[in-house]
Design a protein around this motif. Structure first.
Motif, PDB file in Angstrom:
ATOM      1  N   VAL A  56       0.849  -1.188   0.000  1.00  0.00           N
ATOM      2  CA  VAL A  56       0.000   0.000   0.000  1.00  0.00           C
ATOM      3  C   VAL A  56       0.888   1.242   0.000  1.00  0.00           C
ATOM      4  O   VAL A  56       2.007   1.228   0.522  1.00  0.00           O
ATOM      5  N   LYS A  57       0.382   2.309  -0.589  1.00  0.00           N
ATOM      6  CA  LYS A  57       1.130   3.554  -0.725  1.00  0.00           C
ATOM      7  C   LYS A  57       0.668   4.644   0.239  1.00  0.00           C
ATOM      8  O   LYS A  57       1.326   5.679   0.347  1.00  0.00           O
ATOM      9  N   VAL A  58      -0.455   4.437   0.906  1.00  0.00           N
ATOM     10  CA  VAL A  58      -1.062   5.474   1.739  1.00  0.00           C
ATOM     11  C   VAL A  58      -1.157   4.985   3.178  1.00  0.00           C
ATOM     12  O   VAL A  58      -1.343   3.798   3.426  1.00  0.00           O
ATOM     13  N   LEU A  59      -1.043   5.919   4.123  1.00  0.00           N
ATOM     14  CA  LEU A  59      -1.119   5.538   5.529  1.00  0.00           C
ATOM     15  C   LEU A  59      -1.512   6.739   6.383  1.00  0.00           C
ATOM     16  O   LEU A  59      -0.810   7.756   6.398  1.00  0.00           O
ATOM     17  N   ASP A  60      -2.659   6.615   7.035  1.00  0.00           N
ATOM     18  CA  ASP A  60      -3.105   7.586   8.028  1.00  0.00           C
ATOM     19  C   ASP A  60      -4.131   6.893   8.918  1.00  0.00           C
ATOM     20  O   ASP A  60      -4.342   5.674   8.798  1.00  0.00           O
ATOM     21  N   GLU A  61      -4.766   7.644   9.810  1.00  0.00           N
ATOM     22  CA  GLU A  61      -5.728   7.048  10.736  1.00  0.00           C
ATOM     23  C   GLU A  61      -6.876   6.368  10.000  1.00  0.00           C
ATOM     24  O   GLU A  61      -7.327   5.273  10.387  1.00  0.00           O
ATOM     25  N   ASP A  62      -7.355   7.009   8.939  1.00  0.00           N
ATOM     26  CA  ASP A  62      -8.479   6.422   8.192  1.00  0.00           C
ATOM     27  C   ASP A  62      -8.086   5.120   7.507  1.00  0.00           C
ATOM     28  O   ASP A  62      -8.874   4.172   7.444  1.00  0.00           O
TER      29      ASP A  62
ATOM     30  N   TYR B  85       3.705  -1.148   4.013  1.00  0.00           N
ATOM     31  CA  TYR B  85       3.671   0.265   3.625  1.00  0.00           C
ATOM     32  C   TYR B  85       4.941   0.608   2.860  1.00  0.00           C
ATOM     33  O   TYR B  85       6.047   0.551   3.398  1.00  0.00           O
ATOM     34  N   ALA B  86       4.778   0.946   1.570  1.00  0.00           N
ATOM     35  CA  ALA B  86       5.922   1.240   0.705  1.00  0.00           C
ATOM     36  C   ALA B  86       5.583   2.427  -0.195  1.00  0.00           C
ATOM     37  O   ALA B  86       5.319   2.266  -1.388  1.00  0.00           O
ATOM     38  N   PRO B  87       5.592   3.635   0.359  1.00  0.00           N
ATOM     39  CA  PRO B  87       5.237   4.819  -0.435  1.00  0.00           C
ATOM     40  C   PRO B  87       6.330   5.181  -1.431  1.00  0.00           C
ATOM     41  O   PRO B  87       7.502   4.818  -1.257  1.00  0.00           O
ATOM     42  N   HIS B  88       5.946   5.901  -2.473  1.00  0.00           N
ATOM     43  CA  HIS B  88       6.922   6.381  -3.441  1.00  0.00           C
ATOM     44  C   HIS B  88       7.773   7.499  -2.846  1.00  0.00           C
ATOM     45  O   HIS B  88       7.288   8.350  -2.102  1.00  0.00           O
ATOM     46  N   PHE B  89       9.063   7.516  -3.214  1.00  0.00           N
ATOM     47  CA  PHE B  89       9.961   8.647  -2.971  1.00  0.00           C
ATOM     48  C   PHE B  89      10.073   9.048  -1.502  1.00  0.00           C
ATOM     49  O   PHE B  89      10.246  10.226  -1.190  1.00  0.00           O
ATOM     50  N   GLU B  90       9.960   8.077  -0.605  1.00  0.00           N
ATOM     51  CA  GLU B  90      10.178   8.336   0.819  1.00  0.00           C
ATOM     52  C   GLU B  90      11.390   7.540   1.273  1.00  0.00           C
ATOM     53  O   GLU B  90      11.552   6.361   0.917  1.00  0.00           O
TER      54      GLU B  90
ATOM     55  N   ARG C  10      10.230  -0.788   0.795  1.00  0.00           N
ATOM     56  CA  ARG C  10      10.533   0.165  -0.270  1.00  0.00           C
ATOM     57  C   ARG C  10      10.225  -0.462  -1.625  1.00  0.00           C
ATOM     58  O   ARG C  10      10.685  -1.572  -1.927  1.00  0.00           O
ATOM     59  N   GLU C  11       9.460   0.233  -2.450  1.00  0.00           N
ATOM     60  CA  GLU C  11       9.357  -0.123  -3.862  1.00  0.00           C
ATOM     61  C   GLU C  11      10.391   0.729  -4.582  1.00  0.00           C
ATOM     62  O   GLU C  11      10.198   1.934  -4.766  1.00  0.00           O
TER      63      GLU C  11
ATOM     64  N   ALA D  77      -2.635  -0.077  -3.160  1.00  0.00           N
ATOM     65  CA  ALA D  77      -3.521   1.075  -2.948  1.00  0.00           C
ATOM     66  C   ALA D  77      -2.760   2.396  -3.023  1.00  0.00           C
ATOM     67  O   ALA D  77      -1.854   2.647  -2.220  1.00  0.00           O
ATOM     68  N   HIS D  78      -3.151   3.223  -3.978  1.00  0.00           N
ATOM     69  CA  HIS D  78      -2.679   4.594  -4.065  1.00  0.00           C
ATOM     70  C   HIS D  78      -3.731   5.563  -3.537  1.00  0.00           C
ATOM     71  O   HIS D  78      -3.449   6.750  -3.356  1.00  0.00           O
ATOM     72  N   VAL D  79      -4.937   5.070  -3.345  1.00  0.00           N
ATOM     73  CA  VAL D  79      -6.020   5.848  -2.741  1.00  0.00           C
ATOM     74  C   VAL D  79      -6.566   5.045  -1.561  1.00  0.00           C
ATOM     75  O   VAL D  79      -6.630   3.811  -1.615  1.00  0.00           O
TER      76      VAL D  79
END
Length: 253
Positions: free
Chosen positions: A12-18, A33-38, A61-62, A162-164
Motif C-alpha cells: 500500500v502507498k497510503v497511511l493515516d488514521e483512516d 507500507y511502501a510509499p513512493h519517494f520516501e 521500499r518499492e 492502494a494509491h487511494v
C-alpha cells in the motif's frame, strides 16, 4: 487475527488514521507500507507510529530502477539500510542481496515499469514471491501475472497496491499461522510456507479497479514530471546526502 488465517495487504502507498481503521474493518492483520519517494527512516517511523495490537504496519521500499525508458520496480522488505531510486536493476539487486532483503516482484509485466520473464529468470534465486493479482492488473495483465507464478513455480502474493485509501483491503495475502510482529511478516514472505491470495468480489471492487487505474495515469504523467524534473532532487535520488555516494557508480540520473 482473521478466522483461521493471517491477512496481509502486501503493498500500500497510503497511511493515516483512516487507512488503519479501514484495514481493520476489512479484516486485515497487517499491511506493507511502501510509499513512493520516501526514505527508509521516514517509512519506518511512520509504520511504527501507526502499528498497534490490532494491525501491524510493515515498512518496505518499492525501488524504481533504471531510467524512464527502462523502468523496473522491485519491492524490498526487511531492508537494514536505505536504498535509493534511479539506480540500475543490477545495482539494486546486488544491494538487496548484500542486505539479505526479501525481494518481491510487484505487478509483473505491467506496462513498462515491471519485471518480466527475462528479469525474473535472471534473478530467480533472489525473488521470494511474484504478485499474482492487484486491482490495477486489468484484463490480460492479470492472466499474465498468474501464468508467471505458475511458470516459475514461485510463491504468489496479492495486494491492493492502494494509491487511494478506499482500495486498502481489496486484496490480501493470507498465511495459516499468526505472525507476531513485522519481522515475522517479512520472514513469512521469504519462507516456503502456505499462503493464498484473496480479494473482495463485488461491483464495488470492479469500480475500485477503475479508480486505481485512472490514478495511475495521473501518477505516471504530470505528477512524475513535476517531481523529477521541476522540483529538483528527490529524497530517494541516489546522489542525496543520505546515501553518502555509495550508489554513484550505479546511478542512472
Amino acid at each position: 487475527m482473521g478466522v483461521d488465517e493471517f491477512r496481509v495487504d502486501a503493498h500500500v502507498k497510503v497511511l493515516d488514521e483512516d487507512v488503519v481503521e479501514r484495514a481493520k474493518r476489512r479484516g486485515l492483520d497487517a499491511i506493507v507500507y511502501a510509499p513512493h519517494f520516501e526514505q527508509l527512516p521516514t517509512i519506518r517511523e511512520k509504520a511504527a507510529r501507526f502499528s498497534d495490537d490490532e494491525l501491524l504496519v510493515v515498512p518496505a521500499r518499492e525501488v524504481f530502477t533504471g531510467d524512464w525508458r527502462h523502468r523496473r520496480h522491485v519491492l524490498a522488505l526487511g531492508l537494514s539500510e536505505p536504498v535509493p531510486d534511479f539506480i540500475t536493476l543490477e545495482g539494486a539487486m546486488r544491494e538487496f542481496d548484500r542486505q539479505d532483503a526479501v525481494v518481491l516482484v510487484p505487478h509483473p509485466t505491467f506496462l513498462n515499469v515491471s519485471l518480466g520473464y527475462e528479469e525474473i529468470q535472471r534473478y530467480s534465486d533472489q525473488v521470494a514471491a511474484v504478485e499474482a493479482y492487484n486491482p490495477k492488473l486489468l484484463g490480460g495483465w492479470a492472466g499474465r501475472a498468474k501464468q508467471l507464478v505458475a511458470d516459475f513455480d514461485v510463491a504468489p502474493f496479492g495486494s491492493s497496491y492502494a494509491h487511494v485509501p478506499g482500495s486498502v483491503g481489496e486484496v490480501w495475502t493470507a498465511f495459516d499461522d499468526e505472525l507476531s510482529d513485522a519481522a515475522a511478516v517479512v520472514s513469512a514472505f521469504a519462507a516456503d510456507v502456505p499462503r493464498r491470495v484473496g480479494r473482495r468480489s463485488s461491483l464495488a471492487h470492479r469500480a475500485r479497479k477503475l479508480v486505481e487505474f485512472a490514478h495511475l495515469g495521473f501518477e505516471n504523467t504530470w505528477e512524475k514530471v513535476d517531481r523529477i524534473f521541476l522540483q529538483g532532487t528527490e529524497p530517494t535520488h541516489p546522489r542525496h546526502l543520505l546515501y553518502g555516494g555509495r550508489f554513484d557508480d550505479v546511478a542512472v540520473y
